[in-house]
Design a protein around this motif. Structure first.
Motif, short mmCIF file in Angstrom:
data_model
loop_
_atom_site.label_atom_id
_atom_site.label_comp_id
_atom_site.label_asym_id
_atom_site.label_seq_id
_atom_site.Cartn_x
_atom_site.Cartn_y
_atom_site.Cartn_z
N VAL A 72 0.85 -1.18 0.00
CA VAL A 72 0.00 0.00 0.00
C VAL A 72 0.89 1.23 0.00
CG1 VAL A 72 -1.78 1.27 1.23
CG2 VAL A 72 -1.78 -1.23 1.28
N THR A 73 0.74 2.10 -1.03
CA THR A 73 1.53 3.32 -1.13
C THR A 73 0.61 4.52 -1.29
OG1 THR A 73 1.72 3.04 -3.53
CG2 THR A 73 3.49 2.11 -2.18
N ALA A 74 1.19 5.71 -1.10
CA ALA A 74 0.39 6.93 -1.14
C ALA A 74 -0.05 7.30 -2.56
CB ALA A 74 1.18 8.10 -0.52
N ASN A 75 0.82 7.07 -3.54
CA ASN A 75 0.50 7.43 -4.92
C ASN A 75 0.79 6.26 -5.84
OD1 ASN A 75 -0.23 10.33 -4.66
ND2 ASN A 75 1.87 10.49 -3.92
N VAL A 76 0.00 6.14 -6.89
CA VAL A 76 0.16 5.02 -7.81
C VAL A 76 0.03 5.51 -9.24
CG1 VAL A 76 -0.78 3.33 -6.18
CG2 VAL A 76 -2.32 4.47 -7.79
N GLY A 77 0.62 4.77 -10.16
CA GLY A 77 0.43 5.04 -11.57
C GLY A 77 -0.87 4.41 -12.04
N ILE A 78 -1.49 5.03 -13.04
CA ILE A 78 -2.76 4.53 -13.56
C ILE A 78 -2.53 3.88 -14.92
CG2 ILE A 78 -5.11 5.11 -14.22
CD1 ILE A 78 -4.97 7.52 -12.45
N PRO A 79 -2.79 2.58 -15.06
CA PRO A 79 -2.68 1.95 -16.38
C PRO A 79 -3.64 2.59 -17.37
CG PRO A 79 -2.86 0.30 -14.62
CD PRO A 79 -3.15 1.64 -14.00
N ILE A 80 -3.26 2.60 -18.63
CA ILE A 80 -4.07 3.26 -19.65
C ILE A 80 -5.45 2.63 -19.77
CG2 ILE A 80 -3.11 1.84 -21.50
CD1 ILE A 80 -4.28 5.53 -21.70
N TRP A 81 -5.53 1.30 -19.57
CA TRP A 81 -6.84 0.65 -19.71
C TRP A 81 -7.78 1.07 -18.58
CZ3 TRP A 81 -8.60 -2.60 -15.87
CH2 TRP A 81 -7.67 -3.14 -15.00
N VAL A 82 -7.22 1.36 -17.41
CA VAL A 82 -8.04 1.85 -16.30
C VAL A 82 -8.55 3.26 -16.61
CG1 VAL A 82 -8.03 2.49 -13.86
CG2 VAL A 82 -6.87 0.42 -14.60
N MET A 83 -7.67 4.11 -17.15
CA MET A 83 -8.07 5.47 -17.50
C MET A 83 -9.17 5.45 -18.57
SD MET A 83 -7.56 8.70 -16.91
CE MET A 83 -5.95 8.83 -16.14
N MET A 84 -9.04 4.56 -19.54
CA MET A 84 -10.04 4.49 -20.61
C MET A 84 -11.39 4.05 -20.08
SD MET A 84 -7.91 2.95 -23.85
CE MET A 84 -9.38 3.01 -24.87
N ILE A 85 -11.40 3.10 -19.16
CA ILE A 85 -12.67 2.65 -18.58
C ILE A 85 -13.34 3.80 -17.83
CG2 ILE A 85 -13.66 1.20 -16.76
CD1 ILE A 85 -11.78 -1.02 -17.69
N GLY A 86 -12.54 4.58 -17.09
CA GLY A 86 -13.11 5.71 -16.36
C GLY A 86 -13.66 6.77 -17.29
N GLY A 87 -12.86 7.20 -18.28
CA GLY A 87 -13.31 8.25 -19.18
C GLY A 87 -14.49 7.84 -20.05
#
Length: 521
Positions: free
Chosen positions: A343-358
């Motif tokens: 568990v960390t404070a900040n994480v990178g967002i995979p492109i497929w996750v960003m696409m699902i959100g948008g």
């Protein structure tokens, strides 16, 4: 002698065919109600399939797929509820159709999420709980899944009830409830929560005051003038310049902050440059647009249509850039923890996750967003392009002021508060403005002039609560038209109640969901 023919009767076959036709019509009518939910369910399933393909071989792949489905459901609900605030006033003012609004918002929401949504978000939304208090990866994943599910369910319920609520507050409540259930009340950062609670009051009040101030300016310097077109040629380019400057600063501050960090001075310079360019572009446009327009209010409304459409698009872009994190922030955290086991404070967002959100936000808007668009744009108070313009401009300026002061605000509360501010100001202005009363007296005298009529003064007019009356008779409009101008108190009470309940409801629901999932192992 006339021959009597026996009455014709339907054959058994005809009767059976009629029954089949009625059955098909009834079945078609009922099935239409399942089409939209079916499309939403299909998007959730496809999102899960994309996640399964993307994380094949991961040790906690099943958790990621389940969390992705919940995140897709959350994105759909954000689109159905939150985006209405950006385009609702433009639709309610008839500056554009609801179909056009849906298309514009969908395109710009997706663009904002994918272009400026960023590659880093806080794993604990808004820093509401300390990651160190939920350091066990399995517990953390369950907590984030409970937060997503609870906030999505609450927003879904609010949308069904017709109440625009803050999706940011919903996810904050969800994270807080799961954190309390997982690690106790000490896990919550209470000062941050206090700031969020303060925004319940700050956001709508500030948005309403700013929107009312701009509407007062427009009424004083443009609407209630003898030569409206001349006044519009002077002031509308300035108002458009203020809008372009405000939105330039707004996008620099909130829309592209994940791409590049800009200093406050540079943001100010961008705003000034946008203001200057806006005036240079607006001056000839207004001169050309107003050249053949008659001297009446309907002409003024036409001058505000294009700026209103542009503002709706820019608000959608900034919203997509900022609020996509409400859907994918916890999901990105789950993906990170499932893959790396920490568990960390900040994480990178995979492109497929960003696409699902948008795409989820845009799809939710197109499929489910019409109801809230009509609520914000048409059912709270009557809007025209000038009033809707004040709402849009207030949304941008309020965010800029609040961000500069470090105040936590909700875009939903600002926009809806601005609509309320416009409505309540019009009630007050109609009842108390001498300028309006003088204008209505002159207009009434000009329309009803006869040989025996005496000139009417503003003192001859009285406001009864529904309309202006002069010498006991209704003047300048029917009672129904005047009533539509008033803020509907039923919507005001229900929306404010939904705002107040959002965080507690999401908190309690999240805690219950977390405990239920934990008990199931």
């Amino acid at each position: 002698m006339r021959t009597k023919h026996p009455a014709l009767k339907k054959s058994t076959l005809d009767k059976d065919l009629d029954k089949f036709v009625h059955l098909e019509e009834a079945t078609g009518f009922l099935s239409r109600g399942f089409v939209l939910p079916g499309l939403g369910f299909l998007f959730i399933v496809l999102s899960g399939v994309v996640a399964a393909i993307s994380v094949t071989g991961e040790p906690r792949a099943a958790f990621i797929v389940a969390a992705t489905a919940i995140g897709a459901y959350m994105a759909l609900n954000i689109g159905a509820n939150d985006v209405a605030n950006n385009v609702g006033p433009a639709v309610g003012s008839r500056a554009m159709s609801i179909t056009t609004a849906l298309l514009i918002a969908a395109v710009f929401e997706s663009a904002g999420a994918l272009i400026a949504g960023g590659d880093v978000v806080s794993t604990i939304s808004k820093g509401i709980i300390d990651p160190q208090t939920v350091s066990d990866p399995s517990v953390f994943i369950l907590a984030m899944m409970a937060a997503l599910m609870s906030s999505a369910l609450w927003i879904n319920l609010a949308t069904w009830l017709g109440a625009p609520v803050s999706t940011t507050h919903a996810i904050v409540g969800g994270v807080m409830g799961a954190g309390i259930a997982a690690s106790g009340f000490g896990a919550v950062e209470w000062p941050i929560l206090g700031g969020i609670a303060a925004s319940w009051v700050i956001s709508p009040v500030l948005g309403g005051v700013i929107a009312a101030a701009f509407l007062a300016f427009i009424k004083t310097f443009i609407v209630y003038r003898q030569d409206k077109i001349a006044a519009a040629r002077l002031w509308v380019p300035i108002l458009i310049a203020v809008m372009t400057g405000a939105f330039s600063a707004y996008l620099a501050m909130k829309g592209v902050k994940k791409i590049i960090h800009l200093s406050p001075l540079l943001i100010l310079l961008i705003g000034v440059a946008g203001c200057a360019l806006g005036y240079v572009a607006a001056k000839p446009y207004i001169q050309r647009k107003s050249a053949s327009l008659p001297n009446r209010n309907q002409s003024l409304r036409r001058l505000f249509q294009l700026p209103l459409i542009i503002s709706a698009a820019l608000l959608s872009f900034a919203h997509g850039a900022n609020d996509v994190a409400n859907a994918i922030g916890p999901l990105a955290a789950i993906v990170h923890v499932a893959e790396f086991g920490a568990v960390t404070a900040n994480v990178g967002i995979p492109i497929w996750v960003m696409m699902i959100g948008g795409l989820g936000i845009s799809f939710g808007l197109v499929v489910f967003g019409a109801k809230l668009i009509r609520m914000v744009g048409k059912q709270i108070t009557k809007l025209n392009p000038m009033r809707a313009y004040c709402v849009a401009l207030s949304a941008a300026i309020t965010v800029i002021i609040a961000s500069a002061l470090g105040l936590p605000v909700s875009s939903t509360h600002i926009a809806v508060g601005a609509v309320f501010g416009v409505g309540f100001f019009r009630e007050w202005y109609t009842a108390n403005s001498r300028r309006r009363a003088d204008y209505m007296a002159r207009k009434g005298h000009g329309q009803h002039r006869n040989k025996t009529a005496k000139p009417l003064k503003s003192s001859d007019y009285a406001y009864t609560g529904d309309m202006f009356v002069a010498d006991g008779a209704a003047v300048a409009g029917n009672p129904e038209a005047t009533r539509r101008k008033l803020v509907r108190r039923q919507h005001f009470i229900s929306i404010v109640a939904a705002w107040i309940v959002t965080v507690p409801a999401a908190t309690l629901l999240s805690a219950l969901i977390f405990l239920a999932m934990q008990s199931l192992g």
